[in-house]
Design a protein around this motif. Structure first.
Motif, PDB file in Angstrom:
ATOM      1  N   UNK A  62       3.981   1.705   6.917  1.00  0.00           N
ATOM      2  CA  UNK A  62       5.032   0.779   6.484  1.00  0.00           C
ATOM      3  C   UNK A  62       6.381   1.126   7.099  1.00  0.00           C
ATOM      4  N   UNK A  63       6.790   2.400   6.994  1.00  0.00           N
ATOM      5  CA  UNK A  63       8.124   2.790   7.458  1.00  0.00           C
ATOM      6  C   UNK A  63       8.044   3.691   8.685  1.00  0.00           C
ATOM      7  N   UNK A  64       7.203   3.353   9.608  1.00  0.00           N
ATOM      8  CA  UNK A  64       7.052   4.142  10.835  1.00  0.00           C
ATOM      9  C   UNK A  64       6.903   3.222  12.027  1.00  0.00           C
ATOM     10  N   UNK A  65       7.282   3.741  13.194  1.00  0.00           N
ATOM     11  CA  UNK A  65       7.073   3.005  14.441  1.00  0.00           C
ATOM     12  C   UNK A  65       5.907   3.583  15.236  1.00  0.00           C
ATOM     13  N   UNK A  66       5.238   4.591  14.681  1.00  0.00           N
ATOM     14  CA  UNK A  66       4.092   5.212  15.344  1.00  0.00           C
ATOM     15  C   UNK A  66       2.953   4.196  15.407  1.00  0.00           C
ATOM     16  N   UNK A  67       2.544   3.773  16.617  1.00  0.00           N
ATOM     17  CA  UNK A  67       1.527   2.716  16.739  1.00  0.00           C
ATOM     18  C   UNK A  67       0.231   3.018  16.001  1.00  0.00           C
ATOM     19  N   UNK A  68      -0.221   4.277  16.023  1.00  0.00           N
ATOM     20  CA  UNK A  68      -1.479   4.606  15.370  1.00  0.00           C
ATOM     21  C   UNK A  68      -1.368   4.468  13.858  1.00  0.00           C
ATOM     22  N   UNK A  69      -0.199   4.787  13.304  1.00  0.00           N
ATOM     23  CA  UNK A  69       0.011   4.644  11.865  1.00  0.00           C
ATOM     24  C   UNK A  69       0.236   3.182  11.489  1.00  0.00           C
ATOM     25  N   UNK A  70       0.975   2.470  12.328  1.00  0.00           N
ATOM     26  CA  UNK A  70       1.223   1.048  12.070  1.00  0.00           C
ATOM     27  C   UNK A  70      -0.092   0.277  12.021  1.00  0.00           C
ATOM     28  N   UNK A  71      -1.017   0.670  12.880  1.00  0.00           N
ATOM     29  CA  UNK A  71      -2.312  -0.024  12.937  1.00  0.00           C
ATOM     30  C   UNK A  71      -3.093   0.095  11.637  1.00  0.00           C
ATOM     31  N   UNK A  72      -2.752   1.084  10.804  1.00  0.00           N
ATOM     32  CA  UNK A  72      -3.443   1.247   9.525  1.00  0.00           C
ATOM     33  C   UNK A  72      -3.125   0.112   8.559  1.00  0.00           C
ATOM     34  N   UNK A  73      -2.013  -0.563   8.783  1.00  0.00           N
ATOM     35  CA  UNK A  73      -1.590  -1.662   7.917  1.00  0.00           C
ATOM     36  C   UNK A  73      -2.139  -2.968   8.503  1.00  0.00           C
ATOM     37  N   UNK A  74      -3.146  -3.523   7.869  1.00  0.00           N
ATOM     38  CA  UNK A  74      -3.805  -4.735   8.359  1.00  0.00           C
ATOM     39  C   UNK A  74      -3.096  -5.953   7.776  1.00  0.00           C
TER      40      UNK A  74
ATOM     41  N   UNK B 279       0.796  -1.231   0.000  1.00  0.00           N
ATOM     42  CA  UNK B 279       0.000   0.000   0.000  1.00  0.00           C
ATOM     43  C   UNK B 279       0.819   1.267   0.000  1.00  0.00           C
ATOM     44  N   UNK B 280       2.143   1.172  -0.171  1.00  0.00           N
ATOM     45  CA  UNK B 280       2.997   2.361  -0.234  1.00  0.00           C
ATOM     46  C   UNK B 280       2.501   3.303  -1.334  1.00  0.00           C
ATOM     47  N   UNK B 281       2.489   4.604  -1.040  1.00  0.00           N
ATOM     48  CA  UNK B 281       2.041   5.605  -2.011  1.00  0.00           C
ATOM     49  C   UNK B 281       3.192   6.519  -2.460  1.00  0.00           C
ATOM     50  N   UNK B 282       4.425   6.144  -2.105  1.00  0.00           N
ATOM     51  CA  UNK B 282       5.602   6.922  -2.487  1.00  0.00           C
ATOM     52  C   UNK B 282       5.518   8.353  -1.964  1.00  0.00           C
ATOM     53  N   UNK B 283       5.194   8.487  -0.691  1.00  0.00           N
ATOM     54  CA  UNK B 283       5.115   9.821  -0.095  1.00  0.00           C
ATOM     55  C   UNK B 283       6.493  10.380   0.260  1.00  0.00           C
ATOM     56  N   UNK B 284       7.533   9.526   0.200  1.00  0.00           N
ATOM     57  CA  UNK B 284       8.915   9.916   0.500  1.00  0.00           C
ATOM     58  C   UNK B 284       9.070  10.445   1.922  1.00  0.00           C
ATOM     59  N   UNK B 285       8.444   9.770   2.865  1.00  0.00           N
ATOM     60  CA  UNK B 285       8.555  10.137   4.276  1.00  0.00           C
ATOM     61  C   UNK B 285       9.162   8.990   5.092  1.00  0.00           C
ATOM     62  N   UNK B 286       9.892   8.100   4.406  1.00  0.00           N
ATOM     63  CA  UNK B 286      10.437   6.903   5.051  1.00  0.00           C
ATOM     64  C   UNK B 286      11.371   7.236   6.209  1.00  0.00           C
ATOM     65  N   UNK B 287      12.078   8.349   6.123  1.00  0.00           N
ATOM     66  CA  UNK B 287      13.070   8.706   7.134  1.00  0.00           C
ATOM     67  C   UNK B 287      12.522   9.636   8.209  1.00  0.00           C
ATOM     68  N   UNK B 288      11.212   9.940   8.171  1.00  0.00           N
ATOM     69  CA  UNK B 288      10.647  10.926   9.098  1.00  0.00           C
ATOM     70  C   UNK B 288       9.758  10.306  10.169  1.00  0.00           C
ATOM     71  N   UNK B 289       9.541   8.983  10.098  1.00  0.00           N
ATOM     72  CA  UNK B 289       8.655   8.287  11.028  1.00  0.00           C
ATOM     73  C   UNK B 289       7.212   8.768  10.898  1.00  0.00           C
ATOM     74  N   UNK B 290       6.860   9.314   9.729  1.00  0.00           N
ATOM     75  CA  UNK B 290       5.494   9.801   9.516  1.00  0.00           C
ATOM     76  C   UNK B 290       4.855   9.143   8.299  1.00  0.00           C
ATOM     77  N   UNK B 291       5.315   7.966   7.930  1.00  0.00           N
ATOM     78  CA  UNK B 291       4.749   7.252   6.777  1.00  0.00           C
ATOM     79  C   UNK B 291       3.241   7.120   6.933  1.00  0.00           C
ATOM     80  N   UNK B 292       2.460   7.615   5.976  1.00  0.00           N
ATOM     81  CA  UNK B 292       1.000   7.608   6.120  1.00  0.00           C
ATOM     82  C   UNK B 292       0.376   6.225   5.971  1.00  0.00           C
ATOM     83  N   UNK B 293       1.154   5.257   5.475  1.00  0.00           N
ATOM     84  CA  UNK B 293       0.587   3.925   5.241  1.00  0.00           C
ATOM     85  C   UNK B 293       0.990   2.902   6.300  1.00  0.00           C
TER      86      UNK B 293
END
Length: 497
Positions: free
Chosen positions: A428-440, A412-426
């Motif tokens: 995938x590349x974040x440790x933020x629990x609320x964002x991680x939960x979006x990936x089922x 589901x990556x959308x190529x937002x180019x935020x892999x290094x910011x911990x703010x990946x909207x999908x």
């Protein structure tokens, strides 16, 4: 503009207080206007942004658009062929195959055939009726007692920590369903790599994460514990990678959580520096000794190296040493300069390393020259998305392929180019629990498996259209590239043996 803003702000404040004084029921206007004025005053007096200082409030719009430039372009402005690093056509191939949905398109290609550099394959007048090939490759030299049968398309190294728990789990589940290998990346071997029982390629790099001692050096016992796990089928020593060859790496302290620290054998909350060089070996002979030791410690499993080709004479000297010592790795994973990373130095990202097409052709030729091509398998990584990408790599001499960003699009990556910011909207590349939960995981593991399955099916159809019944007929002469306005050349002409 600056003086005008202060005058305007003063007038608005006076008018606001006068209005509230005479009309108390309009108190809510202050809740709206005061924060805006405060932001404007902050902009007026701050010193870091010239635009915001000159144009208070309005400058924030410019800054926002700059920060979200790529997102706006990807979502609204770019056509189907303009996106970078991957355009919409490439992403759509993955999205449709992952969703197992309608996988065709009307009205002709949108990639112009008159564009210099355009490539295509040549079909046969008499396509093949069927394919007789399992599309698996046995990896393991004569020194290896436990060779591994790998798919021609596998998941490239992505560490837990650079990708989330749910992403790692989805990849593991998808790899198990579709029957391909998951590379751990250099961030250690975790329970998330074992959850569904997929085949694992355990990778470690210069930081020796997962198999290091307190000083950061290689720990043989920890390595043996990992390599003896049943799901670990091969071991890959990362010497360099495409996006930052020859550069070290830093694990920021804020990303070094307790869980990540445990898997990487480091101290929680500290900044971890990985140098650009290995402490376990410093030359070709020492590397061969290290590879032999790993083979023994892993009880005969395939041991390989991963690198991005830089100085050609160094690689040839390495292979010459392999031939002279009659000792060598079981496989070499070639990472193209166009490979991706969660974060890389600006110079290395844009200008370091050899592109994957040139690199695979070069490596294949050197191994042939020294009589080692049958012993050492070649794995290729670098923007592998479609069946045509796989064909190109195999035609140039690779045995199998890795895909990282293709598999990420399947998640589901959308190529937002935020892999290094911990703010990946999908997630995938974040440790933020609320964002991680979006990936089922239950949904995405199926999509990863679908992408792999449908890409292999696409590869079969491609071969059949060329009149080939298996991989043995793959040849560089069947790929053409437009060189200039006046003519084309085959890969055989461009990259002769």
């Amino acid at each position: 503009m600056r003086k005008g803003f202060i005058i305007t702000a003063v007038i608005i404040l006076v008018a606001l207080f006068a209005t509230i004084f005479w009309f108390p029921f309009l108190w809510w206007a202050g809740l709206i206007i005061l924060p805006i004025l405060v932001l404007g005053l902050v902009d007026y007096f701050q010193k870091s942004s010239n635009i915001r200082r000159t144009y208070p409030l309005l400058g924030r719009i410019t800054n926002f658009l700059e920060e979200q430039r790529h997102v706006v372009q990807e979502s609204l402005l770019l056509n189907r062929t303009e996106g970078k690093p991957f355009n919409w056509i490439q992403k759509e191939i993955v999205y449709k195959r992952a969703a197992n949905t309608l996988m065709n398109q009307p009205f002709g290609t949108q990639i112009p055939y008159d564009q210099v550099g355009r490539e295509w394959f040549t079909h046969s007048t008499y396509p093949a009726n069927q394919i007789n090939d399992d599309f698996r490759v046995l990896i393991g030299s004569s020194h290896c007692s436990k060779p591994y049968s790998a798919s021609i398309l596998n998941l490239a190294g992505m560490s837990f920590g650079s990708i989330s728990k749910n992403a790692t789990l989805a990849f593991n589940g998808g790899a198990k369903i579709a029957g391909f290998a998951q590379n751990t990346g250099e961030g250690g071997f975790t329970p998330y790599h074992q959850k569904y029982g997929a085949d694992i390629i355990f990778q470690f790099g210069i930081g020796y994460f997962g198999c290091r001692d307190a000083e950061g050096n290689f720990d043989a016992k920890k390595f043996t514990d990992i390599a003896s796990n049943e799901v670990v089928k091969m071991v890959e020593i990362k010497i360099s990678q495409g996006a930052k060859p020859g550069y070290g790496a830093i694990l920021p302290a804020k990303k070094n959580t307790k869980e990540i620290a445990d898997f990487r054998d480091v101290e929680q909350g500290t900044e971890i520096h990985s140098p650009a060089f290995h402490s376990a070996f410093g030359n070709d002979v020492e590397m061969l000794k290290f590879i032999s030791d790993l083979r023994t410690l892993s009880n005969g499993k395939p041991i390989g190296i991963k690198l991005c080709i830089g100085q050609k004479d160094e690689f040839e000297s390495m292979v010459k040493t392999f031939a002279e010592k009659q000792n060598y790795p079981d496989f070499i994973a070639i990472d193209g300069a166009e490979g991706g990373s969660g974060a890389a130095h600006m110079e290395s990202l844009h200008w370091a390393g050899m592109p994957i097409i040139e690199a695979v052709h070069f490596v294949n030729g050197i191994l042939k020259n020294y009589g080692l091509r049958d012993e050492i398998k070649v794995m290729a990584a670098g923007k592998i998305i479609s069946a045509f990408d796989i064909y190109r790599m195999l035609a140039l001499g690779a045995d199998t392929c890795y895909s990282a960003r293709g598999m990420m699009f399947a998640l589901g990556c959308v190529q937002s180019l935020k892999c290094n910011l911990d703010t990946c909207p999908t997630g995938i590349t974040t440790m933020d629990p609320s964002r991680v939960a979006s990936l089922v995981v239950s949904d995405k593991k199926t999509k990863v498996a679908n992408y792999h399955k449908n890409t292999i099916e696409g590869f079969k159809e491609l071969l059949k259209s060329m009149g080939l019944e298996n991989r043995k007929g793959i040849n560089k002469k069947y790929i053409l590239r437009l060189m200039n306005e006046n003519g084309t050349k085959t890969y055989q002409e461009i990259y002769p043996n």
